[in-house]
Design an enzyme around this catalytic site. Structure first.
Site, PDB file in Angstrom:
ATOM      1  N   LYS A  10      -2.641  -6.154 -10.396  1.00 57.70           N
ATOM      2  CA  LYS A  10      -4.032  -5.448  -9.751  1.00 57.70           C
ATOM      3  C   LYS A  10      -3.513  -3.471  -9.708  1.00 57.70           C
ATOM      4  O   LYS A  10      -3.307  -3.856 -11.494  1.00 57.70           O
ATOM      5  CB  LYS A  10      -3.067  -5.255  -7.797  1.00 57.70           C
TER       6      LYS A  10
HETATM    7  C1  LIG Z   1      -3.499 -10.815  -5.915  1.00 49.56           C
HETATM    8  C2  LIG Z   1      -3.568 -11.635  -4.398  1.00 49.56           C
HETATM    9  C3  LIG Z   1      -2.301 -11.774  -3.105  1.00 49.56           C
HETATM   10  C4  LIG Z   1      -0.861 -12.479  -3.219  1.00 49.56           C
HETATM   11  O1  LIG Z   1      -0.780 -10.605  -4.063  1.00 49.56           O
HETATM   12  P1  LIG Z   1       1.272 -11.016  -4.312  1.00 49.56           P
HETATM   13  O2  LIG Z   1       1.545  -9.645  -3.827  1.00 49.56           O
HETATM   14  O3  LIG Z   1       0.735 -11.604  -5.265  1.00 49.56           O
HETATM   15  O4  LIG Z   1       1.608 -11.453  -3.143  1.00 49.56           O
HETATM   16  C5  LIG Z   1      -3.336 -12.418  -1.860  1.00 49.56           C
HETATM   17  N1  LIG Z   1      -4.841 -11.764  -1.789  1.00 49.56           N
HETATM   18  C6  LIG Z   1      -5.786 -11.642  -2.766  1.00 49.56           C
HETATM   19  C7  LIG Z   1      -6.998 -12.054  -2.369  1.00 49.56           C
HETATM   20  C8  LIG Z   1      -4.762 -11.364  -4.027  1.00 49.56           C
HETATM   21  O5  LIG Z   1      -6.148 -11.263  -5.454  1.00 49.56           O
END
Ligand SMILES: *Cc1c(COP(=O)(O)O)cnc(C)c1O
Length: 384
Positions: free
Chosen positions: A189
């Site tokens: 992210k």
């Molecule tokens: C990465 C992501 C998640 C999950 O995030 P985590 O922190 O790995 O649980 C959920 N929704 C979207 C749209 C994502 O891109």
């Protein structure tokens, strides 16, 4: 067969987190403090995220997936309740609904933004629907549409804002919400804590409930008990979870938050370079950010249009042979065995088309000009 470029140039990854001396310094500070689990550093991290999102509260948890789970519970989702959400998202969106005991009801996307379409979501509402769960995917979702829909039907609004820290909609930062917004700090992210999530909300009662739920519904936090000058015995009025964030990870987050503007500026600059380079590649549609919104470009998602010299999968293979990593744009939960087994084979034409045609290209601070040029050349040279 490998082509000459692979022999001379090192591979280009899809992404790479930016970690520096301040992250190391703060982690060391926590290690030496003796307070490793959720404590003062988590409080600091939450304050920074709340300030950035212009939200009253930020509640840190172990991931965006657990953030979504708790948000749905705090929004009142009960076993069997329906939650309208996209299938065209990371699988965590739909899984969180199941974790909360709810039923994910998939609606189709707007093909221009790859986000849940408010009109399709409206058509999926039944008398068992309790919440809307749009995701801010490649660009911010149509929040105005979802807020109106939630108000009209008396539904809760939970935003999957995993990729959207620092994005904005209509001049508002994503995270300033009528409901709850859930961010991810996974290394893919915009910013990372290794693993982590944060929920933002303006609702005092919801924030209090989230703080209880993440820590076994324990009536006093570890920090308050530690600081109390008399005996404190905690109570457990309901069942909660261990979804705490560690102070070690929050230390990384505190240092990362200081980088947000710099990271966003660099991501947007790199995205603009791709946009310009692909402007007259007629077979590749670059990401479209709706007017009034800004995006983080956590993923640079392009669509390989029919008539392209290579289909999406062959384009990914072509890039791989040039030492360039890429990924599918976004998956579709409803096509995965875990969901087909539960709900049968449902059809979402726009989601499926986007799932087959989109590609995520390397984009991260630290991607050098020659590296980005290699990606561009590998694509533009395919022009017929
Ligand atoms: C990465 C992501 C998640 C999950 O995030 P985590 O922190 O790995 O649980 C959920 N929704 C979207 C749209 C994502 O891109």
């Amino acid at each position: 067969m490998a082509e000459p470029t692979t022999l001379t140039a090192p591979p280009i990854p899809l992404t790479r987190p930016v970690i520096g001396a301040e992250e190391e310094r703060l982690v060391l500070e926590v290690l030496r403090s003796g307070w490793l689990t959720q404590g003062p550093m988590v409080v600091r991290f939450e304050a920074l995220v709340a300030e950035r999102a212009r939200a009253r509260h930020a509640v840190a948890v172990s991931s965006c997936t657990t953030a979504l789970h708790l948000s749905l519970l705090a929004a009142g989702v009960q076993p069997g309740d329906e939650v309208v959400c996209p299938s065209h998202s990371y699988i965590a969106t739909a899984n969180a609904v199941l974790h909360a005991g709810g039923v994910p009801v998939f609606a189709d996307i707007d093909p221009a933004t790859y986000n849940l379409d408010p009109a399709a979501a409206a058509a999926a509402i039944t008398d068992r629907t309790v919440a809307l769960l749009p995701a801010h995917q490649a660009v911010p979702a149509d929040l105005g549409g979802f807020e109106a829909l939630a108000a009209r039907h008396g539904l809760a609004l939970v935003e999957d804002a995993a990729p959207a820290l620092g994005a904005s909609y209509g001049g508002r930062p994503i995270g300033q919400t009528v409901g709850q917004a859930c961010f991810s700090f996974h290394p893919r992210k915009v910013l990372t804590t290794g693993e982590g999530g944060v929920i933002t909300t303006d609702d005092d009662a919801v924030a209090a409930k989230l703080r209880l739920l993440r820590h076994h519904h324990m009536s006093v936090s570890d920090l308050d008990r530690h600081r109390a000058d008399d005996l404190v015995f905690e109570r457990y009025d309901d069942m909660g979870f261990n979804y705490r964030m560690s102070d070690l990870l929050a230390a990384v987050g505190v240092a990362q938050m200081a980088r947000l503007d710099e990271v966003l500026a660099e991501r947007r600059r790199l995205a603009a370079v791709y946009d310009a380079a692909f402007a007259d590649v007629g077979w590749l549609a670059t990401p479209a950010c709706p007017a009034g919104s800004t995006h983080t470009y956590q993923s640079y998602i392009a669509r390989v249009l029919p008539g392209a010299p290579l289909g999406r999968d062959d384009l990914m293979r072509h890039l791989l042979r040039h030492g360039i990593a890429s990924r599918r744009g976004v998956m579709n939960a409803h096509l995965e065995p875990a969901y087909v087994r539960r709900f049968g084979r449902i059809e979402l034409p726009e989601s499926e088309r986007a799932g087959e045609q989109t590609i995520t290209l390397p984009l991260f601070p630290g991607l050098t000009e020659p590296e980005q040029q290699r990606v561009i050349d590998a694509i533009v040279s395919l022009r017929r």
